[in-house]
Design a protein around this motif. Structure first.
Motif, short mmCIF file in Angstrom:
data_model
loop_
_atom_site.label_atom_id
_atom_site.label_comp_id
_atom_site.label_asym_id
_atom_site.label_seq_id
_atom_site.Cartn_x
_atom_site.Cartn_y
_atom_site.Cartn_z
N UNK A 9 0.83 -1.22 0.00
CA UNK A 9 0.00 0.00 0.00
C UNK A 9 0.86 1.26 0.00
N UNK A 10 1.96 1.20 0.75
CA UNK A 10 2.87 2.34 0.76
C UNK A 10 3.39 2.62 -0.64
N UNK A 11 3.70 1.57 -1.38
CA UNK A 11 4.22 1.73 -2.75
C UNK A 11 3.15 2.29 -3.68
N UNK A 12 1.94 1.74 -3.62
CA UNK A 12 0.91 2.18 -4.58
C UNK A 12 0.52 3.64 -4.28
N UNK A 13 0.52 4.00 -2.99
CA UNK A 13 0.17 5.38 -2.64
C UNK A 13 1.27 6.35 -3.03
N UNK A 14 2.48 5.83 -3.25
CA UNK A 14 3.58 6.70 -3.69
C UNK A 14 3.80 6.60 -5.21
N UNK A 15 2.97 5.79 -5.89
CA UNK A 15 3.06 5.75 -7.34
C UNK A 15 3.90 4.64 -7.92
N UNK A 16 3.97 3.48 -7.23
CA UNK A 16 4.67 2.31 -7.79
C UNK A 16 3.75 1.10 -7.68
N UNK A 17 3.53 0.44 -8.81
CA UNK A 17 2.73 -0.79 -8.79
C UNK A 17 3.63 -2.01 -8.92
N UNK A 18 3.54 -2.92 -7.94
CA UNK A 18 4.15 -4.25 -8.04
C UNK A 18 3.05 -5.26 -7.71
N UNK A 19 3.34 -6.55 -7.90
CA UNK A 19 2.37 -7.58 -7.52
C UNK A 19 2.54 -7.92 -6.05
N UNK A 20 1.43 -8.09 -5.37
CA UNK A 20 1.46 -8.65 -4.02
C UNK A 20 1.15 -10.13 -4.16
N UNK A 21 1.98 -10.98 -3.59
CA UNK A 21 1.74 -12.43 -3.68
C UNK A 21 1.87 -13.04 -2.29
N UNK A 22 0.82 -13.72 -1.88
CA UNK A 22 0.77 -14.25 -0.52
C UNK A 22 0.64 -15.77 -0.55
N UNK A 23 1.09 -16.44 0.54
CA UNK A 23 0.88 -17.88 0.61
C UNK A 23 -0.63 -18.19 0.63
N UNK A 24 -1.11 -19.29 0.08
CA UNK A 24 -0.32 -20.43 -0.41
C UNK A 24 0.05 -20.33 -1.89
N UNK A 25 -0.11 -19.14 -2.51
CA UNK A 25 0.22 -19.02 -3.93
C UNK A 25 1.72 -18.85 -4.14
N UNK A 26 2.50 -18.85 -3.06
CA UNK A 26 3.94 -18.58 -3.16
C UNK A 26 4.74 -19.77 -2.64
N UNK A 27 5.97 -19.96 -3.14
CA UNK A 27 6.81 -21.02 -2.58
C UNK A 27 7.34 -20.65 -1.19
#
Lengths: 90, 415
Positions: free
Chosen positions: B345-363
């Motif tokens: 959220x800190x990133x998107x509010x500052x103007x950067x979009x990345x993917x958020x990936x949480x378990x169990x979708x992650x190794x």
């Protein structure tokens, strides 16, 4: 709903599974034939994967993913493992 | 009587706890205006996109736009039919010919998405007497595909050729064919399969086939962008290559290519091919043109990797834990899902979009901020991204001290 079907697994098979499960038992649930992987041991898909891999190596068998929907308890798995071991000997 | 979706109650409470409040929901981001391959307006703010899998930045390639416009005018907005009914136009055949030539394979089949390509091929290829040995970290579409197969499904430990060897040895006496399923680059951490080792294991046994999903490596690896098999030099040992047009090719659609002499029967047997509408002609036209740009995209691949190295080094210097290396995916590990959401959220509010990936979708149960680079990112954009990451990392308590950061930068500069 997970009543044992047919023969009970041998105590040796159960004991071997209990031994493997010790390192996977994060909830501290009692390990008994009727202990359930999902509800009692809180296994998620990643833990299941690692656990099955260890079982495969311990018994030197292949446990196909296909059987997992029918495996709810330790007893279910013991029965499945014995079936695979028996088939491999044929 | 339980409500219809009560079985998802634990997920619902987890969702509500993580992002049920007033903040932006990471899984409901809306782009109000697309400014370029690398920027969009999100929540009224110019946002740098660093999580689009648009590796070569081809979504606005002028040649592809022109071809898509022409096909749209000539053939209309959709085919309204399946590939085996009224949904195969000259463009679909041309795209399959282009793929055959691109990969140097005898056969090519185009699907409506990459997901459907995996679903269709994996559910159809192997029969009841056969075995599928899949890497445990394979994509959801591969899991869903094998679930539809009548074969026995065995998993092997991620990227562990010795573990695969052990599992194949156990099956050596069983009749039936075996299919190994891997990915060229795994999406979450951007790590490559140990393809040479896997091919060596494959060759030890009889009747073993190899399928590689090149979704993230197509256009990224190899001199001509043919993915990991080209880079490793073992294209003849990979019997089936599945891929997608929705990443480096910059549009949408999926495919499978192979030299197997009986391949063509799959066009009648694969349900995800037979019973779904074919791709719209404009999409097909842009994919065909962009495959040419991918093939001749050596300069783009260099820029992509240079950008990846810059972001990797910049985020490492901040003191963040990075779980990927030398890859167009830069995966930042957060200690838990709460911190990951706050960071995102800190990133998107500052103007950067990345993917958020949480378990169990992650190794490994990782909570990840997953960045993917684009050849079209500029140095200035990446400097801005790194600076914003540093600010937000400090806010959520993940940055190391400024002194450590300076030392780390020096270490990287020297090393």
């Amino acid at each position: 709903m997970n009543a044992p079907t047919g023969a009970e697994p041998s105590p040796d098979t159960l004991a071997a599974l209990f031994e493997i499960l010790k390192s996977f038992n994060k909830t501290g649930a009692e390990l008994a034939p009727g202990t359930r992987f999902s509800e009692d041991l809180n296994f998620d898909s990643l833990v299941v994967m690692e656990f099955i891999a260890v079982v495969e190596d311990a018994f030197d068998i292949s446990v196909p993913l296909n059987i997992l929907p029918d495996v709810a308890t330790i007893r279910d798995l013991a029965v499945a493992v014995e079936k695979i071991v028996a088939e491999d000997k044929l | 009587m339980a409500a219809l979706l009560d079985r998802f109650a634990p997920i619902m409470s987890q969702r509500d706890a993580l992002f049920g409040d007033e903040g932006v929901n990471p899984f409901q981001v809306k782009m109000d205006q697309v400014l370029s391959q690398t920027e969009a307006m999100i929540g009224g703010r110019r946002t740098i996109l660093v999580g689009t899998n648009n590796y070569l930045g081809l979504t606005f390639a002028p040649e592809a736009l022109k071809a898509a416009h022409e096909a749209l005018e000539a053939c209309g907005t959709g085919t309204t039919g399946s590939r085996v009914a009224n949904g195969t136009y000259y463009g679909h055949k041309e795209l399959e010919d282009t793929l055959r030539e691109f990969f140097g394979k005898e056969h090519a089949m185009v699907f409506s998405t990459g997901f459907l390509a995996n679903l269709g091929i994996l559910s159809t290829l192997m029969g009841p007497e056969d075995y599928i040995l899949m890497d445990a970290d394979c994509h959801a579409s591969i899991y869903d595909g094998v679930r539809g197969s009548t074969a026995q499904i065995i998993r092997f430990r991620h990227n562990d050729a010795a573990d695969l060897d052990k599992r194949l040895a156990r099956l050596a006496d069983k009749p039936g064919n075996k299919l190994i399923v891997i990915e060229g680059i795994y999406s979450m951490l951007g790590d490559k399969a140990p393809l040479a080792d896997i091919v060596a294991v494959k060759k030890k046994y009889e009747n073993v086939y190899l399928l590689s999903d090149e979704a993230h490596s197509l256009g990224v690896l190899g001199k001509y962008g043919r993915g990991l098999p080209e880079e490793v030099g073992c294209e003849d040992d990979v019997d089936f290559i599945v891929g997608t047009f929705s990443k480096s090719v910059g549009t949408v659609g999926g495919f499978c290519v192979s030299n197997h002499p009986q391949f063509d029967i799959l066009r009648l047997m694969t349900r995800a091919y037979v019973f779904t509408a074919s791709l719209p002609p404009s999409v097909v036209a842009s994919a065909t043109v962009n495959l040419g740009l991918v093939k001749n995209g050596g300069a783009l691949r260099k820029r992509l990797m240079r950008n990846a190295q810059k972001l990797h080094a910049g985020l490492t210097a901040i003191g963040l834990k990075i779980a990927s290396e030398n890859s167009p995916v830069v995966a930042v590990v957060a200690p838990d899902p709460m911190v990951a959401v706050a960071f995102w959220r800190g990133l998107i509010e500052a103007g950067v979009y990345v993917n958020l990936a949480l378990p169990p979708a992650t190794p490994y149960g990782y909570s990840l901020l997953r960045a993917s680079l684009c050849a079209a990112h500029t140095e200035e954009q990446l400097d801005e991204v790194i600076a914003i990451f540093a600010q937000v990392a400090a806010k959520v308590g993940l940055a190391s001290s400024p002194e450590k950061q300076v030392a780390e930068r020096k270490r990287i500069a020297v090393g």
